[in-house]
Design a protein around this motif. Structure first.
Motif, short mmCIF file in Angstrom:
data_model
loop_
_atom_site.label_atom_id
_atom_site.label_comp_id
_atom_site.label_asym_id
_atom_site.label_seq_id
_atom_site.Cartn_x
_atom_site.Cartn_y
_atom_site.Cartn_z
N TYR A 178 0.86 -1.19 0.00
CA TYR A 178 0.00 0.00 0.00
C TYR A 178 0.90 1.24 0.00
O TYR A 178 1.88 1.30 0.75
CB TYR A 178 -0.88 0.04 1.24
N LEU B 225 3.75 0.48 2.59
CA LEU B 225 3.56 -0.56 3.60
C LEU B 225 3.40 -1.91 2.89
O LEU B 225 2.53 -2.07 2.04
CB LEU B 225 2.30 -0.26 4.41
N SER C 280 -4.53 -9.00 14.39
CA SER C 280 -5.13 -7.83 13.77
C SER C 280 -4.08 -7.09 12.94
O SER C 280 -2.95 -6.88 13.40
CB SER C 280 -5.68 -6.92 14.88
N GLY C 281 -4.44 -6.72 11.74
CA GLY C 281 -3.54 -5.94 10.89
C GLY C 281 -2.56 -6.78 10.08
O GLY C 281 -1.70 -6.24 9.39
N CYS C 282 -2.70 -8.11 10.14
CA CYS C 282 -1.70 -8.95 9.44
C CYS C 282 -2.01 -9.09 7.95
O CYS C 282 -1.21 -9.64 7.19
CB CYS C 282 -1.57 -10.31 10.10
N GLY C 283 -3.17 -8.64 7.52
CA GLY C 283 -3.43 -8.65 6.08
C GLY C 283 -4.54 -9.59 5.63
O GLY C 283 -4.69 -9.85 4.43
N LYS C 284 -5.35 -10.05 6.56
CA LYS C 284 -6.41 -11.01 6.19
C LYS C 284 -7.45 -10.37 5.26
O LYS C 284 -7.79 -10.93 4.23
CB LYS C 284 -7.11 -11.53 7.47
N SER C 285 -7.94 -9.19 5.66
CA SER C 285 -8.95 -8.52 4.81
C SER C 285 -8.33 -8.12 3.47
O SER C 285 -9.00 -8.17 2.43
CB SER C 285 -9.51 -7.27 5.50
N THR C 286 -7.06 -7.73 3.53
CA THR C 286 -6.36 -7.38 2.28
C THR C 286 -6.39 -8.58 1.33
O THR C 286 -6.71 -8.43 0.15
CB THR C 286 -4.90 -6.98 2.59
N HIS D 211 -10.73 -14.22 14.00
CA HIS D 211 -9.76 -14.03 15.07
C HIS D 211 -9.84 -15.17 16.07
O HIS D 211 -9.03 -15.29 16.96
CB HIS D 211 -10.12 -12.76 15.88
#
Ligand SMILES: Nc1ncnc2c1ncn2[C@@H]1O[C@H](COP(=O)(O)OP(=O)(O)OP(=O)(O)O)[C@@H](O)[C@H]1O
Ligand SMILES: [Mg+2]
Length: 258
Positions: free
Chosen positions: A24, A31, A53-59, A197
């Protein structure tokens, strides 16, 4: 019909994610959200994706859904239809429950009478028959998630992507929806990539549980779940494997806390 009036052409090919990286932004603010992620999901397989959280799953889900472009690597869904169910139900408040389901059919060019019929069937599938005329605000959170599930199913996808769909629900409602999702997955022969999670939820549902590392997201473990279905989330064998995965996840999270 309740579930199987879809026509398939070629056999579905599942999902192949090959050496995918996602950056990104640019320059000093860039990032690296995902780094060299490879993952295959067989047709009909239920794969759960776990990570901090924030590790890129939704990405990763948005890349598979085609909402965003990979920086490197490739995503192959074999030309099959893909639908994404978000963490929030994201229903249109001005439409009825049936209207929220029908809109997915409308976008696929299904005519009005057929839309009505299918929406009624889909609401029956998610056990919401009789609620079609209500508005979303008249439903509980669990019922809204069911509407979102019915809308995802209306897309008649081969591949269903679910991003923490039950994160905000109480344990009892979540248990019921696990049973529903498992039943629909089996009846429809879906391929599912499910982000959560909750380690026990992943073991309750998955044929495999994939663990992602943080910053950048990489696949670090791939646990097969050889437990008979249907499983209970509080079964000792579910707890045992969940305990093992949690330990690995903790180690990964504390690596970043240092
Ligand atoms: N559109 C975007 N633009 C810039 N950075 C983004 C964008 N979307 C996500 N990120 C960043 O990419 C990283 C991964 O985010 P992502 O939402 O994929 O994480 P996640 O694993 O789904 O987290 P959570 O479990 O909290 O939902 C985060 O550092 C986030 O800040
Ligand atoms: Mg997310």
């Amino acid at each position: 019909m309740t579930v199987t009036d879809r026509q398939r052409g070629d056999a579905p090919s599942g999902l192949h994610i090959d050496a995918v990286s996602k950056v990104y932004g640019r320059g000093r603010g860039a990032l690296l959200a995902l780094d060299d992620v490879s993952l295959s999901v067989r047709p009909g397989e239920f794969v759960c994706l776990l990570g901090a959280s924030g590790c890129g799953k939704s990405t990763l889900l948005s890349l598979v859904a085609g909402l965003d472009a990979v920086t490197r690597g490739s995503v192959d869904t074999g030309g099959g239809r893909v639908s994404l169910m978000f963490q929030e139900p994201a229903l249109f408040p001005w439409l009825t429950v049936a209207g929220n389901v029908e809109i997915a059919l409308r976008m696929r060019g299904v005519d009005r009478a057929e839309r009505r019929r299918r929406a009624t069937d889909l609401l029956e599938t998610v056990r919401l028959d009789g609620f079609g005329a209500k508005r979303p605000h008249e439903l509980s959170g669990g019922m809204r998630q069911r509407v979102a599930l019915a809308r995802s199913l209306a897309q008649e996808s081969d591949l269903l992507l679910m991003d923490e769909p039950f994160g905000a629900l109480d344990a009892m409602t979540r248990d019921i929806l696990h049973d529903e999702v498992e039943r629909i997955w089996r009846e429809r022969d879906l391929t599912v990539l499910f982000v959560t999670h909750n380690v026990r939820e992943a073991v309750r549902l998955g044929d495999r549980v994939i663990l992602l590392s943080s910053r950048p997201g990489r696949v670090i473990e791939d646990y097969p779940v050889h437990l008979d279905r249907p499983r209970r989330i509080d079964a000792p064998e579910v707890a045992e494997l969940a305990g093992k995965i949690t330990e690995r996840l903790r180690a990964e999270v504390s690596r970043h806390a240092r």
